[in-house]
Motif scaffolding. Structure first.
Motif, PDB file in Angstrom:
ATOM      1  N   ILE A 109       0.859  -1.185   0.000  1.00  0.00           N
ATOM      2  CA  ILE A 109       0.000   0.000   0.000  1.00  0.00           C
ATOM      3  C   ILE A 109       0.899   1.241   0.000  1.00  0.00           C
ATOM      4  N   PRO A 110       0.625   2.244  -0.843  1.00  0.00           N
ATOM      5  CA  PRO A 110       1.496   3.427  -0.907  1.00  0.00           C
ATOM      6  C   PRO A 110       1.639   4.147   0.436  1.00  0.00           C
ATOM      7  N   ILE A 111       2.817   4.660   0.683  1.00  0.00           N
ATOM      8  CA  ILE A 111       3.074   5.436   1.894  1.00  0.00           C
ATOM      9  C   ILE A 111       2.058   6.564   2.037  1.00  0.00           C
ATOM     10  N   ALA A 112       1.804   7.280   0.935  1.00  0.00           N
ATOM     11  CA  ALA A 112       0.918   8.444   0.980  1.00  0.00           C
ATOM     12  C   ALA A 112      -0.486   8.081   1.447  1.00  0.00           C
ATOM     13  N   THR A 113      -0.996   6.931   1.029  1.00  0.00           N
ATOM     14  CA  THR A 113      -2.333   6.495   1.437  1.00  0.00           C
ATOM     15  C   THR A 113      -2.378   6.191   2.924  1.00  0.00           C
ATOM     16  N   ASN A 114      -1.411   5.431   3.415  1.00  0.00           N
ATOM     17  CA  ASN A 114      -1.384   5.091   4.836  1.00  0.00           C
ATOM     18  C   ASN A 114      -1.229   6.344   5.697  1.00  0.00           C
ATOM     19  N   LEU A 115      -0.391   7.258   5.244  1.00  0.00           N
ATOM     20  CA  LEU A 115      -0.147   8.483   5.996  1.00  0.00           C
ATOM     21  C   LEU A 115      -1.393   9.370   6.022  1.00  0.00           C
ATOM     22  N   ALA A 116      -2.098   9.454   4.906  1.00  0.00           N
ATOM     23  CA  ALA A 116      -3.308  10.279   4.838  1.00  0.00           C
ATOM     24  C   ALA A 116      -4.400   9.732   5.750  1.00  0.00           C
ATOM     25  N   ILE A 117      -4.516   8.418   5.828  1.00  0.00           N
ATOM     26  CA  ILE A 117      -5.510   7.816   6.719  1.00  0.00           C
ATOM     27  C   ILE A 117      -5.150   8.088   8.170  1.00  0.00           C
ATOM     28  N   MET A 118      -3.872   7.983   8.504  1.00  0.00           N
ATOM     29  CA  MET A 118      -3.461   8.294   9.877  1.00  0.00           C
ATOM     30  C   MET A 118      -3.744   9.750  10.213  1.00  0.00           C
ATOM     31  N   HIS A 119      -3.472  10.645   9.276  1.00  0.00           N
ATOM     32  CA  HIS A 119      -3.760  12.066   9.485  1.00  0.00           C
ATOM     33  C   HIS A 119      -5.228  12.271   9.808  1.00  0.00           C
ATOM     34  N   GLN A 120      -6.108  11.615   9.059  1.00  0.00           N
ATOM     35  CA  GLN A 120      -7.540  11.782   9.278  1.00  0.00           C
ATOM     36  C   GLN A 120      -7.970  11.203  10.623  1.00  0.00           C
ATOM     37  N   GLU A 121      -7.407  10.085  10.984  1.00  0.00           N
ATOM     38  CA  GLU A 121      -7.850   9.395  12.188  1.00  0.00           C
ATOM     39  C   GLU A 121      -7.375  10.046  13.482  1.00  0.00           C
TER      40      GLU A 121
END
Length: 204
Positions: free
Chosen positions: A55-67
């Protein structure tokens, strides 16, 4: 040369323990390069999770940002009793990933990370990537489809399959925001990832 190795080792050990005492979020949450420049051990963790689960770094990071906005011990707000007194929290969600107790236990069993902690970035980013990996396999979502990955992250794999999000216009709006942030993070990382990759220097 020997003395240099000892000095570097001491600095690394001190940095490890001092870093463990501080869990403040990065200052510039909308810029992936700034995040990884400030939290210089996070990039290695994020890349390792990305490579492990596809899974791309950017996707995982964006989800963490939202959560959690990168707050290590984040919890849902408490409910109110009689509009004044604090009541129980809405769920057991906790940490960077806002994983619930039962989901985190499932992750620890299935991923081989039995000692994982939700307030540890390394473990939390691996959890998010792992959960997204399950979504890709179970729900046939593309690894780069941040919009639907986030919907499944929020609703659960079963809820996503049933389309529970379709009755939640607000949630689909949030998913679009997460997708936009992931695209922005990805563009930023394209400019700094080579530098981040080359910044790891080990003298022994």
């Amino acid at each position: 040369m020997f003395n240099l190795r000892i000095i570097v080792l001491c600095v690394l050990i001190a940095s490890f323990f001092l870093g463990g005492c501080t869990s403040t979020p990065p200052k510039h949450l909308s810029n992936a390069c700034s995040i990884f420049d400030e939290k210089d051990d996070w990039y290695k963790d994020a890349k390792k999770a990305s490579k492990r689960w596809g899974i791309p770094i950017a996707t995982n990071l964006a989800i963490m940002h939202q959560e959690s906005k990168f707050v290590s011990k984040a919890k849902p707000p408490r409910t109110k009793f009689l509009w004044i007194f604090p009541g129980p929290r809405k769920s057991s969600a906790y940490g960077y990933s806002q994983a619930k107790d039962e989901t985190w236990d499932w992750y620890k069993r299935e991923s081989g990370h039995g000692g994982a902690d939700r307030d540890d970035f390394d473990d939390a980013i691996d959890f998010i990537a792992w959960y997204n990996h399950i979504t890709v396999k179970r729900n046939k979502v593309k690894p780069t489809d941040t919009y639907n990955l986030y919907l499944a992250y929020h609703e659960g794999h079963g809820g996503f399959s049933r389309g529970t999000y379709k009755k939640k216009a607000w949630l689909m709006g949030v998913a679009k925001k997460v997708d936009r942030l992931a695209r922005s993070y990805s563009a930023q990382l394209n400019k700094c990832e080579d530098r981040l990759d080359s910044s790891w220097w080990w003298p022994f």
